[in-house]
Motif scaffolding. Structure first.
Motif, PDB file in Angstrom:
ATOM      1  N   GLN A  89       2.730  -4.105   4.580  1.00  0.00           N
ATOM      2  CA  GLN A  89       2.950  -2.868   4.009  1.00  0.00           C
ATOM      3  C   GLN A  89       2.097  -2.195   2.978  1.00  0.00           C
ATOM      4  O   GLN A  89       1.692  -1.006   2.859  1.00  0.00           O
ATOM      5  CB  GLN A  89       4.458  -2.988   3.253  1.00  0.00           C
ATOM      6  CG  GLN A  89       5.262  -1.622   3.306  1.00  0.00           C
ATOM      7  CD  GLN A  89       5.323  -0.862   4.474  1.00  0.00           C
ATOM      8  OE1 GLN A  89       5.590  -1.111   5.372  1.00  0.00           O
ATOM      9  NE2 GLN A  89       4.825   0.499   4.196  1.00  0.00           N
ATOM     10  N   GLU A  90       1.676  -3.151   1.832  1.00  0.00           N
ATOM     11  CA  GLU A  90       0.762  -2.777   0.894  1.00  0.00           C
ATOM     12  C   GLU A  90      -0.347  -2.030   1.359  1.00  0.00           C
ATOM     13  O   GLU A  90      -1.057  -1.063   0.904  1.00  0.00           O
ATOM     14  CB  GLU A  90       0.436  -3.847  -0.198  1.00  0.00           C
ATOM     15  CG  GLU A  90       2.006  -4.191  -1.032  1.00  0.00           C
ATOM     16  CD  GLU A  90       1.355  -5.446  -1.939  1.00  0.00           C
ATOM     17  OE1 GLU A  90       0.493  -5.957  -1.815  1.00  0.00           O
ATOM     18  OE2 GLU A  90       2.493  -5.611  -2.878  1.00  0.00           O
ATOM     19  N   GLU A  92      -0.886  -0.665   4.267  1.00  0.00           N
ATOM     20  CA  GLU A  92      -0.698   0.796   4.998  1.00  0.00           C
ATOM     21  C   GLU A  92      -0.490   1.667   3.933  1.00  0.00           C
ATOM     22  O   GLU A  92      -0.426   3.019   4.130  1.00  0.00           O
ATOM     23  CB  GLU A  92       0.382   0.607   6.036  1.00  0.00           C
ATOM     24  CG  GLU A  92      -0.089  -0.205   7.189  1.00  0.00           C
ATOM     25  CD  GLU A  92      -1.294   0.171   7.984  1.00  0.00           C
ATOM     26  OE1 GLU A  92      -1.320   1.393   8.082  1.00  0.00           O
ATOM     27  OE2 GLU A  92      -1.958  -0.730   8.398  1.00  0.00           O
ATOM     28  N   ASP A  93       0.096   1.299   2.872  1.00  0.00           N
ATOM     29  CA  ASP A  93       0.353   2.296   1.705  1.00  0.00           C
ATOM     30  C   ASP A  93      -0.678   2.618   0.826  1.00  0.00           C
ATOM     31  O   ASP A  93      -0.628   3.486  -0.195  1.00  0.00           O
ATOM     32  CB  ASP A  93       1.516   1.818   1.020  1.00  0.00           C
ATOM     33  CG  ASP A  93       2.974   1.790   1.668  1.00  0.00           C
ATOM     34  OD1 ASP A  93       2.927   2.534   2.826  1.00  0.00           O
ATOM     35  OD2 ASP A  93       3.819   0.985   1.306  1.00  0.00           O
ATOM     36  N   GLU A  95      -4.356   4.237  -0.766  1.00  0.00           N
ATOM     37  CA  GLU A  95      -4.753   5.584  -0.531  1.00  0.00           C
ATOM     38  C   GLU A  95      -5.736   5.457   0.363  1.00  0.00           C
ATOM     39  O   GLU A  95      -5.920   6.396   1.145  1.00  0.00           O
ATOM     40  CB  GLU A  95      -5.035   6.181  -1.732  1.00  0.00           C
ATOM     41  CG  GLU A  95      -5.731   7.594  -1.759  1.00  0.00           C
ATOM     42  CD  GLU A  95      -6.031   8.187  -3.217  1.00  0.00           C
ATOM     43  OE1 GLU A  95      -6.610   9.113  -3.320  1.00  0.00           O
ATOM     44  OE2 GLU A  95      -5.510   7.437  -4.390  1.00  0.00           O
ATOM     45  N   PRO A  97      -6.396   2.795   3.105  1.00  0.00           N
ATOM     46  CA  PRO A  97      -6.044   1.688   3.529  1.00  0.00           C
ATOM     47  C   PRO A  97      -6.904   0.852   4.518  1.00  0.00           C
ATOM     48  O   PRO A  97      -6.903  -0.645   4.314  1.00  0.00           O
ATOM     49  CB  PRO A  97      -4.940   2.135   4.582  1.00  0.00           C
ATOM     50  CG  PRO A  97      -5.276   3.554   4.933  1.00  0.00           C
ATOM     51  CD  PRO A  97      -5.785   4.046   3.579  1.00  0.00           C
TER      52      PRO A  97
END
Length: 592
Positions: A89-90, A92-93, A95, A97
């Motif tokens: 998740q981190e 994909e989040d 700025e 990726p």
């Protein structure tokens, strides 16, 4: 069932629920460890006090040990799953990726021709050969009543021989070409824009093929799901991974220049606007199967026919949306994700593109139709090698003119060395399984049925590959499709009934071929009945109207397909053959 229903929930709900699940598993693990500690207190006190291990402590020590082992396993699994999900998740989040992957932190990508076939080759060729020799010696050569079904064991050394050939090819390719590099000029590639790169290949000017190197940009969706096999005590569950082709652009490119490092081959493709973005970190098969998610892979592949050993290199490249643009991966609805989970993980919209119409690649269409290059934004348009075919490239395909504007294309079985080897392997597996069915019956009825079905399927496939011949003739105002041997249906109809002739691609990341599809005008017969309409309406409510519309379109496409030429390995050849058929159909229509 619960896992499937779980996928209907929005991601904002799924995330906390997964975290809660990890916490529950961890809590169970902690509880088991505490229970084990409590159970260990008394027997350990006795051991400390007496200095011996009484027999009465064996049972509580064993039970506590098992509880402790399971508890630690629960805690470890929960922590690792939580950390893995958080890392995904981190990534994909971020700025940017693509920076989460170490290989994408630089615009220079590398490919080394390494392929580890050593261990499987030794197991199958060495071990399988010894096993086959011993079985054949004891069951056929020295037996009064030979058991010919045991010849099935020859499949193992045959597979080993195939692996040995691949190992030799990989070794020669590594020695010949070493490490290839790709310099990305657009880092990352942007959806809806042109992607540019240069591949540095160790190919000399004298070896570089006149028709250029084959350059591809492909998009794949990687999915996984749990599959059960066996029954009762023998029931097991494994994770099966699949990679679906969503899109591909392909060209033959000449080299920009040659230097001491070899040829510099350009890569230039316009990425369609409706494609998904890359997955920053490759996720495990179990994670994809458990969550119903999928990875998106964008790959540049370069191949060149070189005397002795063909050149081949693959580079996984980052492709992302423009700043402020919503990721395509998240544009489809949750209901479509649920439908995707049921069919193997890919969304219905994308899975319908496994057979993708190459005409939608605007870049390939623009170049091949001779559009004015001045109107193109392709800086490498001058290096595109245009085909100048006057006859088919493949030896098993022939084209003859019929009458004035007519044409006849015949595709015969592939009798090349590679084709013969493929048929021989399929026949060996199929016949071996069929002959071995009685021996499987002794051990398991279900096993014997499974062996028989798989054996018949392989035998049928080998027979079709060896005998099927397809001929399409466009002449005298008609299209005549004749299929001999194997399967398929012969048909004759007026040229005015032809709706389209498409070039499509089918297959997976490791193997894909082109097809020429002849589509007949259809009236969607069978889709307008009350029963069919009711089924379609129900599917629309469950999976979404877009998914239902895609499925209906696909079913109609399959129903109206009257002919197809398969197993074409060269896009330029497939495009040229399809154009010959289109020209003949249009010419015959004018006189129909």
């Amino acid at each position: 069932m619960l896992r499937f229903l779980f996928r209907f929930l929005p991601e904002s709900v799924q995330g906390p629920l997964r975290t809660l699940t990890f916490g529950l598993f961890g809590a169970i693990g902690v509880g088991l460890c505490i229970g084990a500690a409590v159970m260990l207190y008394d027997p350990l006190s006795i051991i400390v006090q007496t200095g011996t291990v009484p027999e009465s402590t064996y049972s509580p020590l064993f039970i506590a040990g098992v509880m402790l082992f399971i508890g630690i396993g629960f805690i470890s699994t929960s922590v690792s799953n939580y950390r893995r999900q958080k890392a995904y998740q981190e990534a994909e989040d971020l700025e940017e990726p693509w920076t989460a992957r170490e290989a994408w932190q630089s615009s220079t990508l590398t490919h080394e021709n390494t392929q580890s076939w050593g261990l499987p080759t030794a197991v199958f060729l060495g071990g399988g050969g010894v096993l086959a020799g011993w079985v054949i010696w004891s069951a056929i050569l020295t037996s009064e009543t030979p058991e010919w079904g045991v010849l099935f064991v020859l499949v193992f050394p045959l597979a080993g021989a195939f692996m040995a050939v691949q190992m030799v090819k990989a070794y020669r390719r590594k020695q010949r070409f070493g490490i290839s590099k790709a310099e990305l000029e657009t880092m990352p590639g942007r959806i809806g824009q042109r992607m540019l790169a240069r591949v540095e290949a160790a190919i000399n000017r004298s070896e570089f093929p006149e028709h250029g190197a084959q350059v591809q940009l492909s998009c794949y969706r990687r999915t996984a799901r749990y599959e059960s096999s066996g029954s009762g005590k023998n029931k097991s569950r494994t994770v099966k991974e699949r990679t679906h082709l969503l899109w591909r652009g392909e060209k033959q490119m000449g080299a920009i220049k040659f230097d001491a490092n070899g040829a510099h081959i350009p890569v230039s493709f316009e990425i369609p606007e409706d494609m998904p973005r890359s997955t920053a970190i490759k996720r495990s098969k179990k994670y994809l199967a458990r969550t119903g998610k999928s990875d998106i892979i964008w790959e540049v592949a370069v191949r060149a026919e070189i005397p002795g050993t063909d050149y081949e290199a693959h580079f996984e490249v980052p492709v992302y949306e423009l700043e402020g643009q919503a990721p395509e991966n998240n544009r489809h609805s949750v209901s479509e994700d649920a439908a995707a989970a049921q069919s193997g993980g890919a969304s219905a919209e994308k899975s319908e593109q496994v057979l993708w119409d190459l005409k939608t690649d605007q870049e390939a269409l623009r170049v091949s139709t001779g559009e004015d290059e001045a109107d193109s934004d392709d800086p490498y348009a001058e290096y595109v090698v245009e085909p100048n075919l006057t006859k088919p490239i493949s030896k098993n395909i022939s084209l003859n003119r019929v009458g004035g504007q007519g044409v006849r294309i015949r595709v015969e079985p592939d009798r090349s060395l590679k084709g013969i080897a493929k048929v021989a392997l399929m026949a060996a597996v199929g016949i071996g399984l069929v002959v071995a069915t009685p021996f499987f019956f002794v051990a398991s009825v279900m096993g014997s049925i499974f062996a028989l079905v798989i054996g018949l399927a392989f035998s049928w496939g080998a027979w079709m590959a060896w005998t099927q011949e397809t001929t399409i003739t466009v002449a005298n105002g008609e299209v005549d499709v004749q299929v001999k041997g194997g399967g398929g249906k012969s048909e004759r109809f007026p040229v005015t009934d032809v709706e389209d002739i498409d070039v499509r691609i089918s297959g997976t990341r490791s193997n894909s071929d082109y097809q020429i599809i002849v589509q007949k005008r259809g009236d969607d017969k069978g889709f307008n009945s009350d029963t069919a309409q009711g089924v379609m309406d129900t599917m629309g409510q469950v999976f979404g109207q877009k998914s239902m519309s895609n499925m209906k379109s696909h079913m109609s496409d399959m129903q109206n397909r009257v002919a197809h030429l398969d197993n074409l390995h060269n896009k330029q050849e497939a495009d040229w053959l399809a154009q010959q058929l289109r020209d003949a159909v249009e010419a015959e229509k004018r006189y129909a």
